[in-house]
Design an enzyme around this catalytic site. Structure first.
Site, PDB file in Angstrom:
ATOM      1  N   VAL A 158      36.268  51.427  18.776  1.00  0.00           N
ATOM      2  CA  VAL A 158      36.405  52.852  19.012  1.00  0.00           C
ATOM      3  C   VAL A 158      37.787  53.229  19.561  1.00  0.00           C
ATOM      4  O   VAL A 158      38.365  54.243  19.147  1.00  0.00           O
ATOM      5  CB  VAL A 158      35.278  53.346  19.951  1.00  0.00           C
ATOM      6  CG1 VAL A 158      35.358  52.660  21.318  1.00  0.00           C
ATOM      7  CG2 VAL A 158      35.323  54.854  20.109  1.00  0.00           C
ATOM      8  N   VAL A 159      38.340  52.463  20.465  1.00  0.00           N
ATOM      9  CA  VAL A 159      39.632  52.843  21.044  1.00  0.00           C
ATOM     10  C   VAL A 159      40.723  52.797  19.986  1.00  0.00           C
ATOM     11  O   VAL A 159      41.519  53.739  19.840  1.00  0.00           O
ATOM     12  CB  VAL A 159      39.988  51.933  22.230  1.00  0.00           C
ATOM     13  CG1 VAL A 159      41.326  52.349  22.835  1.00  0.00           C
ATOM     14  CG2 VAL A 159      38.904  51.981  23.293  1.00  0.00           C
TER      15      VAL A 159
ATOM     16  N   HIS B 275      23.301  51.875  22.766  1.00  0.00           N
ATOM     17  CA  HIS B 275      23.420  53.211  23.328  1.00  0.00           C
ATOM     18  C   HIS B 275      24.186  53.211  24.651  1.00  0.00           C
ATOM     19  O   HIS B 275      24.893  54.176  24.969  1.00  0.00           O
ATOM     20  CB  HIS B 275      22.033  53.822  23.543  1.00  0.00           C
ATOM     21  CG  HIS B 275      21.310  54.122  22.268  1.00  0.00           C
ATOM     22  ND1 HIS B 275      20.538  53.187  21.610  1.00  0.00           N
ATOM     23  CD2 HIS B 275      21.255  55.254  21.514  1.00  0.00           C
ATOM     24  CE1 HIS B 275      20.034  53.738  20.509  1.00  0.00           C
ATOM     25  NE2 HIS B 275      20.449  54.983  20.428  1.00  0.00           N
TER      26      HIS B 275
ATOM     27  N   THR C 199      27.591  55.239  25.597  1.00  0.00           N
ATOM     28  CA  THR C 199      28.619  54.926  26.589  1.00  0.00           C
ATOM     29  C   THR C 199      29.177  53.515  26.385  1.00  0.00           C
ATOM     30  O   THR C 199      28.507  52.619  25.868  1.00  0.00           O
ATOM     31  CB  THR C 199      28.064  55.028  28.017  1.00  0.00           C
ATOM     32  OG1 THR C 199      27.071  54.020  28.228  1.00  0.00           O
ATOM     33  CG2 THR C 199      27.476  56.398  28.269  1.00  0.00           C
ATOM     34  N   ARG C 200      30.434  53.353  26.808  1.00  0.00           N
ATOM     35  CA  ARG C 200      31.103  52.066  26.815  1.00  0.00           C
ATOM     36  C   ARG C 200      31.982  51.995  28.071  1.00  0.00           C
ATOM     37  O   ARG C 200      32.304  53.017  28.690  1.00  0.00           O
ATOM     38  CB  ARG C 200      31.981  51.872  25.579  1.00  0.00           C
ATOM     39  CG  ARG C 200      31.229  51.843  24.259  1.00  0.00           C
ATOM     40  CD  ARG C 200      30.391  50.592  24.108  1.00  0.00           C
ATOM     41  NE  ARG C 200      29.783  50.521  22.780  1.00  0.00           N
ATOM     42  CZ  ARG C 200      28.630  51.088  22.454  1.00  0.00           C
ATOM     43  NH1 ARG C 200      27.952  51.787  23.369  1.00  0.00           N
ATOM     44  NH2 ARG C 200      28.146  50.974  21.241  1.00  0.00           N
TER      45      ARG C 200
ATOM     46  N   LYS D 189      27.101  34.291  19.237  1.00  0.00           N
ATOM     47  CA  LYS D 189      27.617  34.086  20.586  1.00  0.00           C
ATOM     48  C   LYS D 189      26.524  33.576  21.522  1.00  0.00           C
ATOM     49  O   LYS D 189      26.799  32.779  22.433  1.00  0.00           O
ATOM     50  CB  LYS D 189      28.199  35.394  21.117  1.00  0.00           C
ATOM     51  CG  LYS D 189      29.534  35.786  20.503  1.00  0.00           C
ATOM     52  CD  LYS D 189      30.624  34.803  20.880  1.00  0.00           C
ATOM     53  CE  LYS D 189      31.991  35.282  20.410  1.00  0.00           C
ATOM     54  NZ  LYS D 189      33.074  34.318  20.756  1.00  0.00           N
TER      55      LYS D 189
ATOM     56  N   ASP E  97      23.713  49.993  16.799  1.00  0.00           N
ATOM     57  CA  ASP E  97      24.788  50.309  17.742  1.00  0.00           C
ATOM     58  C   ASP E  97      24.183  50.527  19.136  1.00  0.00           C
ATOM     59  O   ASP E  97      23.296  51.371  19.304  1.00  0.00           O
ATOM     60  CB  ASP E  97      25.524  51.579  17.285  1.00  0.00           C
ATOM     61  CG  ASP E  97      26.748  51.860  18.131  1.00  0.00           C
ATOM     62  OD1 ASP E  97      27.502  50.910  18.404  1.00  0.00           O
ATOM     63  OD2 ASP E  97      26.945  53.035  18.522  1.00  0.00           O
TER      64      ASP E  97
ATOM     65  N   TYR F 214      27.245  37.999  14.750  1.00  0.00           N
ATOM     66  CA  TYR F 214      28.103  37.961  15.936  1.00  0.00           C
ATOM     67  C   TYR F 214      27.268  37.834  17.207  1.00  0.00           C
ATOM     68  O   TYR F 214      27.513  36.947  18.035  1.00  0.00           O
ATOM     69  CB  TYR F 214      28.960  39.223  15.983  1.00  0.00           C
ATOM     70  CG  TYR F 214      29.985  39.226  17.098  1.00  0.00           C
ATOM     71  CD1 TYR F 214      31.050  38.342  17.094  1.00  0.00           C
ATOM     72  CD2 TYR F 214      29.890  40.144  18.151  1.00  0.00           C
ATOM     73  CE1 TYR F 214      31.989  38.350  18.111  1.00  0.00           C
ATOM     74  CE2 TYR F 214      30.821  40.155  19.168  1.00  0.00           C
ATOM     75  CZ  TYR F 214      31.865  39.262  19.146  1.00  0.00           C
ATOM     76  OH  TYR F 214      32.804  39.261  20.161  1.00  0.00           O
TER      77      TYR F 214
END
Length: 446
Positions: A298-299, A384, A321-322, A260, A382, A256
């Site tokens: 996550v949401v 950070h 964090t996002r 992109k 993932d 992915y």
């Protein structure tokens, strides 16, 4: 005898020298050619009406000053003009010529509807984009292979003559006559793009190549929806568009991330080498109604788990964090980018930054204050931290998100509750189990 006299008499007249022609004048052909239009105009006061019409047209288009205040009121024009205002100006120049503020647009003149293709238009973001384009009056063609897209997201457009739906995989070439191409086709969640990584990178590379080829053939403007994943696990915070990123090219997410990045390269090469009008958007975390349930993001994970009275799964220590933007904000940004004059890339995201634990608390407050949290080992590669710098979008597109997480999340919860439980607000344990199994089957079948 009379007959011969007439003949002889005419012969005498024609045989007279040229000096005697003044007694037998003949009008010249040039005079006749000029006098006939003049006689036509002067007859029945036609000339008067022509002059009056020219005066009215001159006064209407050139002497009446345009009201820029009304433009600012209607479109929110700023010193950096809103893209919609610029489009009005371009349309007016195409019809009347001249500068941006010459004359006035007739009241009946409207923006010409366009024919637009949206790849991946049956998906989460794509379906909301289709809604906006249809509401604007455009003809929309959705191209989707339904790997993650759902027909239910578009059923309200079935029967509309301005809407078409084509089941097609963009990895295969497609011939269409369109004005604009929104290229969204690609699984965007870890669960889906890790399911078949080869298919994912083929969609990003071959699919993008096919759609750029289409844009070149028909002269369409092309918008690529790239991702914040091109920054990888960033060493720069917040991320600006000039940052090249920190990406693992051989990791489990590379299909992915690198896909992109390659798609962006193709877009810019077609822009520089083939003069294709391209636009590039780097999308940060987005949420809202119609998200795939249990898609690994996550949401959607937190909302679905809280609704089922399951512990919300936090990976790692929960301090990563996002930034979360509501889908309507993203769609507005995409449309402004497409209608604007700037190639990009542009970060489209909400600069409001949340840790995973903070997000879990917001979900608790929205759904169930007693919802529990469970911790699991973090996933590979993932990031950070993830936060967009949207200065460029603010300055050049006049765009920034307007929907806060506390306002947008309840709308998503309502949609999830309906899709998981149907009309039942408090399902039994058996119902919850069946619903969860059904949802997991849907994800696997996609």
């Amino acid at each position: 005898m009379g007959s011969s006299e007439l003949i002889n008499r005419r012969h005498e007249i024609e045989s007279q020298p040229e000096s005697d022609n003044e007694y037998y004048p003949k009008p010249s052909k040039s005079f006749i050619a000029v006098s006939r239009p003049l006689r036509y105009l002067l007859r029945e006061e036609r000339l008067v009406f022509v002059v009056v019409g020219m005066v009215i047209a001159t006064v209407f288009f050139f002497l009446i000053p345009p009201s820029t205040q009304n433009l600012e009121k209607d479109f929110g024009a700023t010193p950096t003009l809103h893209p919609m205002v610029r489009q009005v100006h371009r349309d007016r120049e195409a019809v009347f010529g001249g500068g941006m503020f010459v004359g006035k647009v007739p009241l009946g003149l409207k923006r010409k509807p366009m024919r637009i293709v949206v790849t991946g238009g049956a998906g989460f973001v794509g379906s909301h984009l289709v809604d906006r384009l249809m509401a604007r009056g455009d003809s929309v063609i959705v191209v989707d292979n339904f790997f993650t897209g759902r027909k239910e997201n578009l059923m309200h457009h079935f029967g509309n003559p301005n809407f078409e739906l084509i089941r097609h995989d963009v990895v295969e070439p497609l011939l269409l006559e369109v004005d604009q191409i929104y290229h969204l086709a690609c699984p965007a969640s870890p669960v889906h793009y890790k399911f078949n990584p080869v298919k994912t990178i083929k969609t990003n590379v071959v699919g993008t190549l096919n759609m750029l080829g289409l844009a070149k053939r028909v002269g369409a403007r092309f918008l690529l929806t790239s991702t914040s994943e091109v920054y990888g696990d960033p060493l720069q915070h917040p991320q600006v568009e000039t940052y090249w990123g920190n990406v693992n090219p051989i990791g489990v997410r590379s299909c992915y991330d690198e896909g992109k990045r390659t798609a962006e390269t193709l877009a810019m090469d077609y822009h520089r080498g083939a003069n294709v009008e391209v636009r590039i958007a780097r999308i940060f975390n987005t949420y809202g109604p119609r998200m795939c349930i249990d898609d690994g993001r996550v949401v959607s994970n937190f909302v679905a788990q809280a609704l089922r009275n399951e512990p919300m799964t936090v990976y790692g220590d929960g301090k990563q964090t996002r930034s979360f933007q509501f889908v309507s904000d993203l769609v507005e940004g995409l449309m402004r980018l497409m209608e604007g004059e700037h190639v990009g890339p542009f970060n489209l995201g909400n600069p409001g930054e949340f840790t995973m634990l903070e997000l879990a608390k917001v979900v608790q407050e929205t759904i169930d204050p007693n919802a529990k949290i469970s911790f699991k080992a973090n996933t590979e590669d993932d990031p950070h931290k993830r936060k967009p710098d949207i200065t460029k979008a603010k300055e050049l597109l006049g765009w920034e998100p307007t929907v806060s997480l506390t306002k947008g999340l309840p709308l998503m919860v309502t949609d999830f509750r309906t899709r998981i439980f149907g009309d039942h607000d408090a399902p039994s344990t058996n119902t919850k189990t069946k619903t969860k199994a059904k949802t997991n089957n849907v994800v696997r079948s996609n």
